[in-house]
Design a protein around this motif. Structure first.
Motif, PDB file in Angstrom:
ATOM      1  N   ARG A 404       4.694  -5.300 -24.057  1.00  0.00           N
ATOM      2  CA  ARG A 404       3.654  -4.344 -23.700  1.00  0.00           C
ATOM      3  C   ARG A 404       4.017  -3.619 -22.401  1.00  0.00           C
ATOM      4  O   ARG A 404       4.894  -4.077 -21.646  1.00  0.00           O
ATOM      5  CB  ARG A 404       2.314  -5.054 -23.562  1.00  0.00           C
ATOM      6  N   PRO A 405       3.368  -2.505 -22.097  1.00  0.00           N
ATOM      7  CA  PRO A 405       3.724  -1.733 -20.901  1.00  0.00           C
ATOM      8  C   PRO A 405       3.455  -2.479 -19.599  1.00  0.00           C
ATOM      9  O   PRO A 405       2.712  -3.464 -19.550  1.00  0.00           O
ATOM     10  CB  PRO A 405       2.832  -0.485 -21.021  1.00  0.00           C
ATOM     11  N   PHE A 406       4.020  -1.944 -18.545  1.00  0.00           N
ATOM     12  CA  PHE A 406       3.944  -2.517 -17.206  1.00  0.00           C
ATOM     13  C   PHE A 406       2.501  -2.750 -16.765  1.00  0.00           C
ATOM     14  O   PHE A 406       2.152  -3.826 -16.261  1.00  0.00           O
ATOM     15  CB  PHE A 406       4.664  -1.567 -16.239  1.00  0.00           C
ATOM     16  N   ASN A 407       1.651  -1.756 -16.952  1.00  0.00           N
ATOM     17  CA  ASN A 407       0.257  -1.889 -16.493  1.00  0.00           C
ATOM     18  C   ASN A 407      -0.500  -2.992 -17.225  1.00  0.00           C
ATOM     19  O   ASN A 407      -1.395  -3.628 -16.655  1.00  0.00           O
ATOM     20  CB  ASN A 407      -0.486  -0.553 -16.656  1.00  0.00           C
ATOM     21  N   ASP A 408      -0.140  -3.235 -18.491  1.00  0.00           N
ATOM     22  CA  ASP A 408      -0.782  -4.330 -19.224  1.00  0.00           C
ATOM     23  C   ASP A 408      -0.461  -5.677 -18.593  1.00  0.00           C
ATOM     24  O   ASP A 408      -1.301  -6.583 -18.549  1.00  0.00           O
ATOM     25  CB  ASP A 408      -0.336  -4.324 -20.690  1.00  0.00           C
TER      26      ASP A 408
END
Length: 531
Positions: A404-408
């Motif tokens: 999943r992306p960094f912010n997740d």
């Protein structure tokens, strides 16, 4: 509360190191701060068991129990990720004009130790990269091997000791091959049992392109990469010497003990010594806190995070600290390029353990981050039919797992989501690169890129999310080891002599100085500012 308390504490510690020294001398206060810091990191995300592993994209009994599959912190990303071109992302790690960016004060010895330490549990199965060959424990398999049959081949079977040899009056691991008879095309093992240490196809890959004079003199080790760098060889040698030294102490104190009890007790002591070094020396370097972590003996077992360890893919990938590898390694007046300190045990014998450790303690490693990785890691490295580089494989592993992306991940580890690339890094040029790659959408930023791009706070040697994730995995890994349980960690397990050895050891330097010549002049430090 901790989100406000510890940042303030870090700033105070960096500005007033004398205050840290005073606090460190007060046992109850030292343990209170240690317990609070460890829990801050260990409770940053949900405790194990995790519902996901690489066994399946959804929760199954196999994904919950089969530890031959690597774990994962978060479920797969959903839908189309719209990821940028692989090669452009890989190039984010390249050094510009081969110019190394040095760390603030983290030594090459730290980089050596990091590679040696993590190789024991971050072990990808190259036949199926969803899997691993790890025991998921801190168990010193670097010198004891992953399985008991390997341990058996490495034991002297006398006085509890490991096999060794004397070179120039000093103890080293035994040679894997017969020096006189071995050639590149004809391997003759020094001991018939050594032929069974590691699969031949694995050693063929590990020793491919190793010059014959170096190949003849590689050491027998618990893991196949035991000769991969000068640093790895240094650490294996120091730990082997310490094991055999402890055996001598135990034999003198308990003359009726047989070989088996001497060996098993010495191994128990050694594993706990390593855990102490990890807590007191290694983890503290991430923050440059200057504070020796000394948790209360029963801390872990009172916590919800006290669960059996399971190595995750994210932990594996965030530890790709290739940017720490320097362009060269200086020993005295000599400078060695990367090829010279890889698979080169004759160099270790030539200079000696103490001199090499001192040199590694005085030279800064590279800064962990983007645009700071040695060219070697971008060269094709054939494995079977796969001709990609180390960096390409690393990025591909994350993408194939649909991380999943960094912010997740920031959100999953109790950190606020970032709203812009300006919040990620103050480096204007890097901001422009990332905006271009990810269409100025911070929520699309890949986790692997983000953890290396993120700025380091004052006094820290890693980005903010990486510090949090390393802290979580390190503490919940080390402190759930069975040998540090309050029901096991006692004189019955280690003996009175062994307990004394454990109590008098608080750093890697303590172990080094017991096992090198001229110990008074040898420097063993993860911090180059400590001279």
């Amino acid at each position: 509360m901790y989100e406000f308390f510890f940042p303030i504490l870090f700033r105070i510690a960096n500005r007033f190191p004398w205050l840290v020294r005073i606090v460190s001398r007060i046992t109850w206060l030292r343990r209170f701060i240690s317990d609070a810091f460890i829990n801050w990191q260990a409770y940053s995300t949900n405790p194990r068991p995790r519902p996901f592993s690489l066994a399946s994209s959804y929760t199954t009994w196999q994904s919950l129990t089969d530890k031959s599959f690597t774990g994962r912190h978060l479920a797969e990303a959903e839908g189309d990720q719209n990821l940028p071109d692989m090669q452009r992302v890989v190039d984010l790690w390249r050094r510009k004009e081969n110019k190394e960016i040095p760390s603030v004060d983290t030594s090459i010895l730290f980089a050596f130790f990091a590679q040696w330490f993590t190789d024991s549990f971050l072990r990808t199965d190259f036949r199926d990269r969803r899997k691993n060959t790890s025991n998921h424990e801190i168990d010193l398999c670097q010198i004891y091997g992953l399985r008991e049959e390997i341990t058996h081949y490495l034991r002297l079977k006398k006085d509890g000791k490991l096999k060794s040899q004397i070179i120039g009056g000093e103890i080293f691991p035994p040679y894997l091959f017969n020096v006189e008879e071995t050639t590149t095309g004809n391997w003759v093992f020094a001991d018939k049992e050594f032929e069974k240490l590691h699969p031949r196809e694995v050693l063929d890959f590990v020793f491919s392109n190793v010059p014959e004079e170096r190949l003849k003199r590689v050491f027998a080790a618990g893991l196949e990469h035991g000769n991969s760098s000068v640093g790895y060889t240094i650490m294996n040698t120091v730990m082997l010497r310490e094991h055999n030294r402890i055996c001598d102490l135990l034999k003198e104190a308990y003359p009726k003990w047989d070989d088996e009890r001497l060996f098993q007790t010495a191994r128990n002591i050694m594993v706990v010594l390593l855990i102490k070094v990890v807590l007191a020396d290694y983890v503290s370097r991430f923050t440059q806190f200057g504070f020796t972590l000394d948790p209360s003996p029963d801390l872990a077992e009172r916590q919800r995070w006290y669960r059996t360890n399971w190595i995750s893919l994210e932990f594996n990938l965030l530890y790709r600290w290739h940017s720490m590898v320097p362009e060269s390694y200086r020993v005295g007046n000599q400078s060695y390029p990367l090829d010279a300190f890889r698979n080169n045990t004759p160099l270790v014998i030539q200079h000696g353990i103490g001199r090499l450790i001192t040199a590694a303690s005085m030279q800064r490693a590279g800064r962990i981050g983007l645009h700071n990785t040695h060219d070697y890691f971008f060269y094709p490295l054939p494995i079977a039919d796969d001709n990609r580089s180390v960096m390409e494989r690393s990025i591909a592993m994350g993408r194939q797992a649909r991380l999943r992306p960094f912010n997740d991940y920031r959100e999953a580890f109790s950190m606020p989501r970032l709203r812009s690339f300006e919040e990620l890094t103050e480096d204007n040029e890097l901001q422009r690169e990332l905006k271009d790659l990810y269409n100025d959408r911070i929520d699309d930023l890949e986790w692997q890129v983000g953890i290396f791009a993120e700025d380091h706070d004052e006094g820290f040697s890693l980005g903010r999310l990486m510090v949090r994730m390393v802290g979580y995995d390190a503490f919940t890994h080390a402190l759930t080891n069975p040998l540090v349980s309050i029901y096991v960690h006692n004189e019955k397990t280690f003996s009175k002599v062994g307990q004394s050895v454990i109590e008098e050891t608080s750093s890697l330097a303590d172990i080094v100085k017991r096992n090198v010549r001229d110990s008074d002049t040898v420097l063993a430090s993860f911090n180059t500012s400590v001279q």
